[in-house]
Design an enzyme around this catalytic site. Structure first.
Site, PDB file in Angstrom:
ATOM      1  N   LYS A 276      -6.473  -7.123 -13.265  1.00  0.00           N
ATOM      2  CA  LYS A 276      -6.524  -7.277 -11.806  1.00  0.00           C
ATOM      3  C   LYS A 276      -7.896  -7.772 -11.376  1.00  0.00           C
ATOM      4  O   LYS A 276      -8.918  -7.160 -11.690  1.00  0.00           O
ATOM      5  CB  LYS A 276      -6.228  -5.930 -11.137  1.00  0.00           C
ATOM      6  CG  LYS A 276      -6.479  -5.907  -9.619  1.00  0.00           C
ATOM      7  CD  LYS A 276      -6.160  -4.533  -9.022  1.00  0.00           C
ATOM      8  CE  LYS A 276      -6.551  -4.465  -7.532  1.00  0.00           C
ATOM      9  NZ  LYS A 276      -6.286  -3.130  -6.939  1.00  0.00           N
ATOM     10  N   ASP A 281     -11.483  -5.684  -1.924  1.00  0.00           N
ATOM     11  CA  ASP A 281     -10.238  -5.122  -1.389  1.00  0.00           C
ATOM     12  C   ASP A 281     -10.528  -4.362  -0.093  1.00  0.00           C
ATOM     13  O   ASP A 281     -10.947  -3.205  -0.122  1.00  0.00           O
ATOM     14  CB  ASP A 281      -9.597  -4.187  -2.425  1.00  0.00           C
ATOM     15  CG  ASP A 281      -8.284  -3.583  -1.927  1.00  0.00           C
ATOM     16  OD1 ASP A 281      -7.745  -4.080  -0.916  1.00  0.00           O
ATOM     17  OD2 ASP A 281      -7.804  -2.621  -2.567  1.00  0.00           O
ATOM     18  N   LYS A 288      -8.450  -0.339   4.945  1.00  0.00           N
ATOM     19  CA  LYS A 288      -8.964   0.920   4.411  1.00  0.00           C
ATOM     20  C   LYS A 288      -9.921   1.580   5.391  1.00  0.00           C
ATOM     21  O   LYS A 288     -10.519   0.932   6.237  1.00  0.00           O
ATOM     22  CB  LYS A 288      -9.751   0.641   3.112  1.00  0.00           C
ATOM     23  CG  LYS A 288      -8.914   0.282   1.920  1.00  0.00           C
ATOM     24  CD  LYS A 288      -9.804   0.070   0.698  1.00  0.00           C
ATOM     25  CE  LYS A 288      -8.996  -0.310  -0.521  1.00  0.00           C
ATOM     26  NZ  LYS A 288      -8.090   0.767  -0.982  1.00  0.00           N
ATOM     27  N   ASP A 299     -13.219  -4.189  -7.372  1.00  0.00           N
ATOM     28  CA  ASP A 299     -11.767  -4.121  -7.579  1.00  0.00           C
ATOM     29  C   ASP A 299     -11.283  -5.239  -8.511  1.00  0.00           C
ATOM     30  O   ASP A 299     -10.090  -5.414  -8.710  1.00  0.00           O
ATOM     31  CB  ASP A 299     -11.046  -4.176  -6.219  1.00  0.00           C
ATOM     32  CG  ASP A 299      -9.703  -3.466  -6.215  1.00  0.00           C
ATOM     33  OD1 ASP A 299      -9.482  -2.603  -7.088  1.00  0.00           O
ATOM     34  OD2 ASP A 299      -8.865  -3.797  -5.348  1.00  0.00           O
ATOM     35  N   ASP A 358      -2.339  -2.765   1.266  1.00  0.00           N
ATOM     36  CA  ASP A 358      -3.392  -2.211   0.414  1.00  0.00           C
ATOM     37  C   ASP A 358      -2.871  -1.949  -1.004  1.00  0.00           C
ATOM     38  O   ASP A 358      -3.661  -1.676  -1.907  1.00  0.00           O
ATOM     39  CB  ASP A 358      -3.932  -0.921   1.040  1.00  0.00           C
ATOM     40  CG  ASP A 358      -5.280  -0.510   0.470  1.00  0.00           C
ATOM     41  OD1 ASP A 358      -5.902  -1.326  -0.253  1.00  0.00           O
ATOM     42  OD2 ASP A 358      -5.714   0.620   0.753  1.00  0.00           O
ATOM     43  N   GLU A 360      -2.061  -4.022  -3.195  1.00  0.00           N
ATOM     44  CA  GLU A 360      -2.078  -5.456  -3.504  1.00  0.00           C
ATOM     45  C   GLU A 360      -2.228  -5.754  -4.995  1.00  0.00           C
ATOM     46  O   GLU A 360      -1.804  -6.810  -5.458  1.00  0.00           O
ATOM     47  CB  GLU A 360      -3.222  -6.143  -2.729  1.00  0.00           C
ATOM     48  CG  GLU A 360      -4.618  -6.092  -3.380  1.00  0.00           C
ATOM     49  CD  GLU A 360      -5.195  -4.681  -3.508  1.00  0.00           C
ATOM     50  OE1 GLU A 360      -4.704  -3.767  -2.823  1.00  0.00           O
ATOM     51  OE2 GLU A 360      -6.132  -4.499  -4.312  1.00  0.00           O
ATOM     52  N   ARG A 362      -0.787  -4.511  -7.647  1.00  0.00           N
ATOM     53  CA  ARG A 362       0.499  -4.658  -8.337  1.00  0.00           C
ATOM     54  C   ARG A 362       1.144  -5.991  -7.990  1.00  0.00           C
ATOM     55  O   ARG A 362       1.887  -6.556  -8.789  1.00  0.00           O
ATOM     56  CB  ARG A 362       1.399  -3.464  -7.982  1.00  0.00           C
ATOM     57  CG  ARG A 362       1.609  -3.296  -6.501  1.00  0.00           C
ATOM     58  CD  ARG A 362       2.039  -1.882  -6.109  1.00  0.00           C
ATOM     59  NE  ARG A 362       0.937  -0.923  -6.128  1.00  0.00           N
ATOM     60  CZ  ARG A 362       1.067   0.366  -5.854  1.00  0.00           C
ATOM     61  NH1 ARG A 362       2.251   0.863  -5.512  1.00  0.00           N
ATOM     62  NH2 ARG A 362       0.035   1.175  -5.896  1.00  0.00           N
TER      63      ARG A 362
HETATM   64  N1  BES Z   1      -8.074  -0.895  -5.279  1.00  0.00           N
HETATM   65  C1  BES Z   1      -7.310   0.187  -4.775  1.00  0.00           C
HETATM   66  C2  BES Z   1      -7.313   1.410  -5.678  1.00  0.00           C
HETATM   67  C3  BES Z   1      -8.618   2.127  -5.857  1.00  0.00           C
HETATM   68  C4  BES Z   1      -8.883   3.259  -5.129  1.00  0.00           C
HETATM   69  C5  BES Z   1      -9.532   1.717  -6.801  1.00  0.00           C
HETATM   70  C6  BES Z   1     -10.071   3.942  -5.327  1.00  0.00           C
HETATM   71  C7  BES Z   1     -10.714   2.401  -7.000  1.00  0.00           C
HETATM   72  C8  BES Z   1     -10.985   3.519  -6.261  1.00  0.00           C
HETATM   73  C9  BES Z   1      -5.859  -0.238  -4.597  1.00  0.00           C
HETATM   74  O1  BES Z   1      -5.681  -1.561  -4.253  1.00  0.00           O
HETATM   75  C10 BES Z   1      -5.296   0.582  -3.492  1.00  0.00           C
HETATM   76  O2  BES Z   1      -5.714   0.416  -2.390  1.00  0.00           O
HETATM   77  N2  BES Z   1      -4.328   1.453  -3.835  1.00  0.00           N
HETATM   78  C11 BES Z   1      -3.707   2.292  -2.872  1.00  0.00           C
HETATM   79  C12 BES Z   1      -2.211   2.197  -3.068  1.00  0.00           C
HETATM   80  C13 BES Z   1      -1.426   2.854  -1.970  1.00  0.00           C
HETATM   81  C14 BES Z   1      -1.542   2.053  -0.706  1.00  0.00           C
HETATM   82  C15 BES Z   1       0.010   2.959  -2.415  1.00  0.00           C
HETATM   83  C16 BES Z   1      -4.173   3.726  -3.111  1.00  0.00           C
HETATM   84  O3  BES Z   1      -4.247   4.148  -4.263  1.00  0.00           O
HETATM   85  O4  BES Z   1      -4.461   4.409  -2.136  1.00  0.00           O
HETATM   86 ZN    ZN Z   2      -7.132  -2.886  -4.860  1.00  0.00          ZN
HETATM   87 MN    MN Z   3      -5.765  -1.919  -2.214  1.00  0.00          MN
END
Ligand code: BES
Ligand code: ZN
Ligand code: MN
Length: 512
Positions: A276, A281, A288, A299, A358, A360, A362
């Site tokens: 990824k 992000d 966020k 990210d 968010d 994104e 996947r």
């Molecule tokens: N890049 C984030 C995940 C992340 C969170 C990486 C904290 C490093 C530290 C990812 O894109 C994300 O935002 N995931 C969300 C998914 C949710 C919206 C289903 C998450 O984990 O909150």
């Molecule tokens: Zn992300």
């Molecule tokens: Mn995200």
């Protein structure tokens, strides 16, 4: 033995090995005890000194033995005692090596402990003759650990940068150690430095095309490598609507960067590594919270780790075919951005309802893993991503999350991780996770009822052939460190280079 004899005894051979990593250069010296400067001395259990250690102790008039006695220094693994101004040395650091035969990972940690204890490389000698290990060229592994622990990101420091790296002598290590370092571990350390540099670089200086240029520069002149870069037009033309969707809100277009390294048998199916690469992000329209959002500059840790792992394999000429795929995009909110509820058409033809912009990672992964299978027919696919906060909460700093369809494969990955010094712990993938991503108006949706790591994996898994060995790594908890380990200072850990490197070595070995 009198020191004068020791100083002149032996071959006095010095084997230089230039490190491409970190700041230090390493020189491997067979048996020449230093008589000045900075010294790191590895000590066995109960303060047992090696032959060179005894000579150094004598040089100080026995003050090292005395200091161990006074402080109760036991020589337990990793125990550190810093002794400044023990004449004639500027500084002596004693580091315990314990009393068990040392694994490669432990040798790396011992090198890292030295780097953590000594931030000035100038005139530094690491005395390794006492280390007991079945590992070939133990001194090379100590140097490798030192290089990792000595990492500094200095690109934007204009005032008081940390001391520039000097020459570090690994004493008690012959030219076979120099050779192992030069031909192998220096490349791995350099690759991890690349990954950390990319992961630390802020969003205003690293976007998809910049990432491509940095990685292209790192691969310049490396044999058996082919780089392909798909730009936004190519991505659209190939129907990768999910990757395109993630990047369409940014002024910086997405890319799909592909680095093929063919060091294995001609025509043999490669291992695909898919990382990824979200260069920042924000969450997109599902924006966020501002708390800690700056971390999202990293990210793209998965893509950076893929670049590093392929680079290390290519530089040492590993006998394997591997293809690294790095889908790159910036996830921004704007009038062009995808909205919650939008439906995207992926390259596979399947449609995805984006209920949260968010989630994104996947999305860009599902197009990249499909592309990997169609274009490269890999024999195994590993994807690596900072995918979910849930993974970070589940396994913390200690483990990355691994998800596979077969527990045996996860167990194998645990072994590889333990050996590599980057541990993984399995989470499940259950039919219920697939049920949760059924959409009312599209083939799937990008989130489930719970925000877990398994849901992210289920979205990607939907696009992976059932019979393809598949390893999903969620590194959201481990890519960035707020507390140091011996081999990873605070900041970007470069997590995954060592893991995937160990996997590639194993797979190359199995193919022989
Ligand atoms: N890049 C984030 C995940 C992340 C969170 C990486 C904290 C490093 C530290 C990812 O894109 C994300 O935002 N995931 C969300 C998914 C949710 C919206 C289903 C998450 O984990 O909150
Ligand atoms: Zn992300
Ligand atoms: Mn995200």
């Amino acid at each position: 033995m009198p020191l004068a004899r020791l100083l002149t005894a032996g071959a006095l051979s010095v084997f230089a090995a230039l490190s491409s990593a970190g700041a230090a250069d390493f020189t491997f010296v067979a048996d020449q005890a230093p008589s000045e400067g900075r010294v790191v001395l590895y000590v066995g259990a109960q303060g047992a000194l090696s032959p060179l250690g005894q000579a150094i102790d004598e040089t100080t008039g026995g003050r090292l033995s005395w200091a161990m006695e006074v402080t109760g220094f036991s020589g337990a693994f990793g125990e550190t005692l810093a002794l400044p101004a023990v004449a004639p040395f500027r500084n002596v650091v004693l580091i315990g090596a314990g009393d068990e035969a040392l694994s490669a990972r432990q040798l790396h940690d011992l090198g890292g402990h030295a780097a953590m204890a000594e931030d000035d490389d100038e005139g530094l000698s690491l005395i390794v003759d006492g280390l007991e290990s079945a590992v070939d060229a133990a001194g090379a592994h100590v140097a490798f650990g030192y290089a990792l622990g000595d990492y500094h990101f200095t690109a934007y420091l204009t005032q008081n940068p940390p001391p520039a790296g000097g020459e570090v002598r690994i004493v008690g290590a012959g030219h076979d150690h120099a050779r192992v370092y030069q031909s192998d571990l220096a490349h791995l350390a350099g690759a991890i430095t690349l990954t950390r540099d990319l992961g630390t670089e802020p969003g205003n200086t690293l976007w998809p095309q910049r990432f491509v240029e940095r990685v292209e520069a790192a691969f310049e002149g490396v044999d058996n490598v082919r780089i392909t870069v798909l730009d936004a037009d190519d991505i659209r033309a190939r129907g990768m609507g999910a990757l395109m969707g993630v990047g369409q809100g940014s002024i910086h277009d997405p890319r799909l960067m592909i680095v093929e390294y063919r060091g294995g048998e001609r025509g043999a199916a490669p291992i695909a590594l898919v990382g990824k690469g979200v260069t920042f992000d924000t969450g997109g329209i599902s924006i966020k919270d501002s708390q800690g959002m700056w971390y999202m500059k990293s990210d793209m840790s998965g893509a950076a780790a893929v670049a590093g792992a392929v680079l290390a394999a290519a530089l040492r000429g590993e006998a394997i075919n591997v293809v690294g795929l790095m889908p790159l995009a910036e996830n921004m909110p704007s009038q062009d951005a995808i909205r919650p509820g939008d439906v995207l058409r992926s390259m596979s033809g399947r449609t995805v309802e984006v209920l949260n912009t968010d989630a994104e990672g996947r999305l860009l992964l599902l197009d990249a893993v499909h592309y990997a299978q169609v274009e490269y027919a890999p024999r195994m696919l590993v994807n690596i991503a900072t995918l979910t906060g849930s993974a970070a909460r589940a396994t913390g700093d200690e483990y990355a999350v691994v998800i596979t369809r077969e527990m045996d494969l996860s167990l194998e990955m645990m072994e590889i991780g333990a050996r590599a010094g980057e541990d993984v712990w399995p989470l499940p993938l259950h039919p219920n996770h697939f049920t949760q991503i059924e959409s009312r108006i599209a083939d799937i949706q990008n989130i489930g009822g719970d925000p877990g790591a398994s849901i992210g994996a289920a979205v990607v898994a939907t696009f992976i052939a059932e019979d393809l060995p598949w390893v999903h790594l969620d590194i959201a908890g481990v890519d960035w460190r707020d507390a140091p380990t011996p081999t990873a200072p605070i900041g970007h850990a470069g997590w995954g280079v060592r893991f995937m490197d160990a996997l590639l070595r194993e797979e190359a070995g199995a193919a022989q």
